[in-house]
Write a protein that holds these residues in place. Structure first.
Motif, PDB file in Angstrom:
ATOM      1  N   LEU A 142      21.179  31.361  60.396  1.00 23.93           N
ATOM      2  CA  LEU A 142      21.919  32.162  61.358  1.00 23.93           C
ATOM      3  C   LEU A 142      21.282  33.543  61.431  1.00 23.93           C
ATOM      4  CD1 LEU A 142      25.596  31.216  60.417  1.00 23.93           C
ATOM      5  CD2 LEU A 142      24.137  30.207  62.162  1.00 23.93           C
ATOM      6  N   GLU A 143      20.812  33.918  62.605  1.00 20.89           N
ATOM      7  CA  GLU A 143      20.177  35.220  62.771  1.00 20.89           C
ATOM      8  C   GLU A 143      21.214  36.333  62.680  1.00 20.89           C
ATOM      9  OE1 GLU A 143      18.155  35.150  66.481  1.00 20.89           O
ATOM     10  OE2 GLU A 143      16.548  33.816  65.765  1.00 20.89           O
ATOM     11  N   ARG A 144      20.759  37.495  62.312  1.00 19.08           N
ATOM     12  CA  ARG A 144      21.662  38.638  62.201  1.00 19.08           C
ATOM     13  C   ARG A 144      22.343  38.934  63.535  1.00 19.08           C
ATOM     14  NH1 ARG A 144      17.469  39.506  58.739  1.00 19.08           N
ATOM     15  NH2 ARG A 144      17.966  40.310  56.646  1.00 19.08           N
ATOM     16  N   ALA A 145      21.595  38.814  64.639  1.00 18.92           N
ATOM     17  CA  ALA A 145      22.184  39.077  65.950  1.00 18.92           C
ATOM     18  C   ALA A 145      23.302  38.095  66.250  1.00 18.92           C
ATOM     19  CB  ALA A 145      21.103  38.992  67.032  1.00 18.92           C
ATOM     20  N   THR A 146      23.129  36.837  65.816  1.00 16.97           N
ATOM     21  CA  THR A 146      24.169  35.833  66.011  1.00 16.97           C
ATOM     22  C   THR A 146      25.407  36.176  65.197  1.00 16.97           C
ATOM     23  OG1 THR A 146      22.548  34.074  66.425  1.00 16.97           O
ATOM     24  CG2 THR A 146      24.740  33.386  65.725  1.00 16.97           C
ATOM     25  N   LEU A 147      25.202  36.600  63.959  1.00 15.21           N
ATOM     26  CA  LEU A 147      26.330  36.958  63.101  1.00 15.21           C
ATOM     27  C   LEU A 147      27.049  38.195  63.618  1.00 15.21           C
ATOM     28  CD1 LEU A 147      24.654  36.251  59.657  1.00 15.21           C
ATOM     29  CD2 LEU A 147      26.456  34.915  60.750  1.00 15.21           C
ATOM     30  N   LEU A 148      26.292  39.178  64.113  1.00 16.55           N
ATOM     31  CA  LEU A 148      26.924  40.360  64.698  1.00 16.55           C
ATOM     32  C   LEU A 148      27.807  39.968  65.879  1.00 16.55           C
ATOM     33  CD1 LEU A 148      24.026  42.982  64.635  1.00 16.55           C
ATOM     34  CD2 LEU A 148      26.242  43.211  63.498  1.00 16.55           C
ATOM     35  N   PHE A 158      14.320  36.258  59.738  1.00 15.42           N
ATOM     36  CA  PHE A 158      15.241  35.536  60.604  1.00 15.42           C
ATOM     37  C   PHE A 158      16.701  35.876  60.314  1.00 15.42           C
ATOM     38  CE2 PHE A 158      11.345  33.063  60.616  1.00 15.42           C
ATOM     39  CZ  PHE A 158      11.181  32.791  61.963  1.00 15.42           C
ATOM     40  N   GLY A 159      17.184  35.539  59.131  1.00 16.24           N
ATOM     41  CA  GLY A 159      18.589  35.784  58.832  1.00 16.24           C
ATOM     42  C   GLY A 159      18.991  35.134  57.529  1.00 16.24           C
ATOM     43  N   TYR A 160      20.105  34.414  57.552  1.00 18.12           N
ATOM     44  CA  TYR A 160      20.659  33.823  56.348  1.00 18.12           C
ATOM     45  C   TYR A 160      21.125  32.398  56.621  1.00 18.12           C
ATOM     46  CZ  TYR A 160      21.036  38.736  54.909  1.00 18.12           C
ATOM     47  OH  TYR A 160      20.773  40.044  54.598  1.00 18.12           O
ATOM     48  N   LYS A 161      21.213  31.618  55.537  1.00 17.43           N
ATOM     49  CA  LYS A 161      21.808  30.288  55.667  1.00 17.43           C
ATOM     50  C   LYS A 161      22.576  29.946  54.389  1.00 17.43           C
ATOM     51  CE  LYS A 161      17.855  27.512  54.057  1.00 17.43           C
ATOM     52  NZ  LYS A 161      16.923  26.410  54.421  1.00 17.43           N
TER      53      LYS A 161
END
Length: 241
Positions: free
Chosen positions: A191-197, A234-237
């Motif tokens: 999950l990208e940071r922009a998606t989480l935001l 990218f982000g986190y999973k």
């Protein structure tokens, strides 16, 4: 009516923000220093705290920590400079979000609404980047008939909003809960940071990714550092097992 506690030592800012938020339909209690703010908070009845970082008697970071010792009430920090250290310190202390002074009232109201929505409805993870999500059996032991999701020693009950680690109940702030639910709905998916935001913080604009990083850091301390993996660039999973 939503009641907000505003702790700000500058008389002009305190009165201006109070009047502006009052026009948006919020009830305001105010305090001019950290100790008075702590006393007002302990009096109860507040749905949200807005804390300035630089306060006399007890600074906003310390006040945030004191509040977090007994409450998960949503907290919004105000930083005079948007200074990186102020922002990071506030988020590490348990704040849900921050705004930079001089305060833009429409932005402040948008952030307040976003934080309150997260606190009121933390159990609505998005469909996200994959339609499979947790219901496709992404959790390590599958989804139990009760709806509880299990990832190794971690269990997440989205309906009851309960999280347990090795059977022990884990207390999460509303934003932390929403973040974990978002991960649990998409195990093994980056999950990208922009998606989480967008999905967790409800940002309709580009936000500061530090709020994501610091909330992930707080969540790791509570559920285990190895469960949430950083995917650099990218982000986190959430690990499946």
């Amino acid at each position: 009516m939503t009641c907000i506690l505003l702790v700000e030592d500058d008389d002009v800012i305190r009165k201006t923000v109070s009047m502006a938020l009052g026009r948006y339909g919020y009830q305001l209690d105010t305090a001019a220093d950290g100790l008075s703010g702590l006393e007002a908070f302990r009096g109860g009845g507040h749905d949200l705290l807005v804390l300035d970082v630089m306060l006399p008697e007890l600074d906003g970071i310390s006040l945030c920590r004191r509040v977090r010792e007994s409450s998960q009430v949503p907290i919004l920090m105000m930083s005079a400079r948007g200074d990186s250290l102020d922002v990071v310190s506030g988020l590490e202390a348990g704040a849900d979000d921050y705004v930079v002074k001089p305060v833009d009232i429409p932005v402040l109201v948008a952030r307040i609404r976003s934080v309150l929505r997260r606190a009121a409805a933390p159990a609505e993870p998005s469909g996200g980047p994959s339609s499979g999500g947790a219901s496709s059996g992404g959790a390590s032991s599958g989804e139990a008939s009760s709806g509880v999701l299990r990832f190794g020693e971690l269990s997440v009950d989205p309906a009851a909003l309960e999280v347990r680690l090795s059977g022990r109940l884990v207390e999460l702030a509303p934003t932390e809960m929403r973040l974990l639910l978002e991960f649990a709905a998409h195990p093994g998916i980056v999950l990208e940071r922009a998606t989480l935001l967008r999905e967790v913080w409800d940002y309709g604009w580009d936000g500061d990714s530090r709020v994501v990083d610091l909330c992930v850091q707080r969540l790791r301390k509570k559920i285990g550092a190895d469960l949430i993996e950083t995917v650099r660039g990218f982000g986190y999973k959430l690990r499946r097992s």
